[in-house]
Structures are given as structure tokens and as C-alpha cells.
Enzyme design. Structure first.
Site, PDB file in Angstrom:
ATOM      1  N   TYR A  33      30.116  42.540  31.212  1.00 11.44           N
ATOM      2  CA  TYR A  33      30.041  41.208  30.604  1.00 11.44           C
ATOM      3  C   TYR A  33      28.804  41.073  29.705  1.00 11.44           C
ATOM      4  CZ  TYR A  33      30.351  36.041  30.576  1.00 11.44           C
ATOM      5  OH  TYR A  33      30.466  34.709  30.212  1.00 11.44           O
ATOM      6  N   LYS A  49      28.902  40.380  25.743  1.00  9.96           N
ATOM      7  CA  LYS A  49      28.295  39.162  25.183  1.00  9.96           C
ATOM      8  C   LYS A  49      27.169  39.500  24.203  1.00  9.96           C
ATOM      9  CE  LYS A  49      30.769  35.917  27.090  1.00  9.96           C
ATOM     10  NZ  LYS A  49      31.766  35.223  26.238  1.00  9.96           N
TER      11      LYS A  49
END
Length: 250
Positions: A151, A155
């Protein structure tokens, strides 16, 4: 003011739903895209009840053909899209040694590949219009977060993607910016609390204690920031990453 058509991905709930409602309130027609078309219909109903225009579309943003079909449907049913909010996201948290290749690929496909496919499909309409706004949802996790190698990388990748779009598309009247939320109260953060075995209220209280404004965020906080980036007045703001986290980050 010109009436713009906006696409919001992952818009059936949480941050995406709040963004869809806000852009509709700003006067835009809104395509509510989510994996399950029916899941987006309550958000469409809310927008229509408030006097706005919206449609729900089911599409997997990591599927090239599905993205192309969805964007073409938006153009046909609502008008050529000139605002895109890449919000669709999933979590597959785990420590590195326990993270599966599928956990990694799933997160990369939805966040990065999905944002690439959606932006590539929508920019055609934006360049023709000489106007466009692309807003990508990053996260404070881009700065690194335990148990989120996938993640955090996705991001952070979205920030580099955003800045590159700003360089490439600026001359066509298109801006690209990213919003990086901190702790926001959503079904996703509630699920994280459940997974670690902490009551959500306690989880929020612990998070708020570390936030300068002494509260956790709500989806509307993010929708407000997206609304600014998507506005006609924000045409001289591009390639920026705005941390909406209740205090200084990065």
C-alpha cells in the site's frame, strides 16, 4: 460556469462517496464507478434527490477493457468527462515476510494500474476540451507504514504518477494533483481496527491523540480538498501533493 462531468472511482462508500456527493453539489454531473454497479446506486439516488445528475457504473479499474467501456459510457450518458478522481483502493496489509505475491499484485493493480488506465482513457476527452482536472488519492502511508509495503509503495507511486501527469498534460489545460489523507473514519479503517482486535472508538481515540487538531478525519474533509483541486479556479495549481491529515506531514 461550464457544467463539468466528473468520474469518481471507488465511489460507492467512504471517501469516494463523499467526493461524489461534493462534486455533484459543486454542480458537476457525476459517474459513480465501483466494482459492483448496484453498490453505487444509493449514492446516485442521494445525488439525484439533491437535484444533481449521476449514474452508477460497475467496473474493475484494473481491467483495461472495462475501463475503456466505462469511460465511453460516461461520455455517452452524462457528457465528456473533464474531471477524474482516482480513489478506488484496497488493503491487503501484512508484514513483508507474510505478504503474498497476490497481496502485492492486487494492491498495485487497483491503485496504480487502475489510476493509469482511468487517466489514460479520460485524458482524451480533457485534451479535446482544453480543460481537465485529475485528482489522485495518495495517503500518509506513502511515507512508510508498518505492515503496508504494498500500500505504501502504491501510494508513493501515485505521487510520482501525479507529478508526471502535471508535466505532460499541463499545456492542454489539464492539472493533476494528489490528496494524501491521514486517519479517516471509513469502513476500511473500521475493518483495520477489527483485524487488530481493537474497538473502533478506542482505535479512533488513539489516532486522535497523535493528531495536532485532536480529532480523526471524516470523508467530507477529503471531499473538500478534492473539490478545490477539481475547481476551475485551481488552474494554476498542479503537481501538488496535499496532506489532509490534521497536522504537518512530509
Amino acid at each position: 460556469m461550464t457544467t463539468h462531468t466528473a468520474i469518481v472511482t471507488g465511489a460507492a462508500r467512504g471517501i469516494g462517496a463523499a467526493v461524489a456527493r461534493r462534486l455533484a453539489a459543486d454542480g458537476m454531473a457525476v459517474a459513480v464507478i465501483d466494482l459492483d454497479e448496484d453498490a453505487g446506486k444509493p449514492v446516485v439516488a442521494e445525488i439525484e434527490a439533491a437535484g444533481g445528475r449521476a449514474i452508477a457504473i460497475g467496473a474493475d479499474v484494473s481491467d483495461e477493457a472495462a475501463v475503456q467501456a466505462a469511460v465511453e459510457r460516461v461520455a455517452a450518458e452524462l457528457g465528456n468527462p473533464t474531471v477524474l478522481v482516482n480513489n478506488a483502493g484496497v488493503l491487503r496489509d501484512n508484514l513483508l515476510f507474510k505478504m503474498s505475491v497476490q497481496d502485492w499484485d492486487t494492491v498495485m493493480n487497483v491503485h496504480l494500474r487502475g489510476s493509469f488506465l482511468m487517466s489514460r482513457a479520460a485524458q482524451k476527452y480533457m485534451t479535446e476540451a482544453g480543460f481537465g482536472r485529475i485528482v489522485n488519492l495518495s495517503s500518509t502511508s506513502a511515507l512508510g507504514n508498518r505492515g503496508q509495503a504494498n500500500y505504501a509503495a502504491a501510494k508513493a507511486g501515485l505521487q510520482g504518477f501525479t507529478k508526471t501527469l502535471a508535466f505532460e498534460l499541463g499545456k492542454f489545460g489539464i492539472t493533476a494533483n494528489a490528496v494524501a489523507p491521514g486517519f479517516i473514519e471509513t469502513e476500511m479503517t473500521a475493518a483495520t481496527a477489527a483485524r487488530v482486535g481493537v474497538p473502533f472508538e478506542d482505535f479512533k481515540a488513539a489516532a486522535a491523540a497523535a493528531i495536532p487538531v485532536a480529532r480523526t478525519g471524516v470523508p467530507e474533509d477529503i471531499a473538500h480538498a478534492v473539490s478545490f483541486f477539481a475547481s476551475e479556479g485551481a488552474g494554476f495549481v498542479s503537481g501538488q501533493v496535499l496532506y489532509v491529515a490534521g497536522g504537518p506531514r512530509a
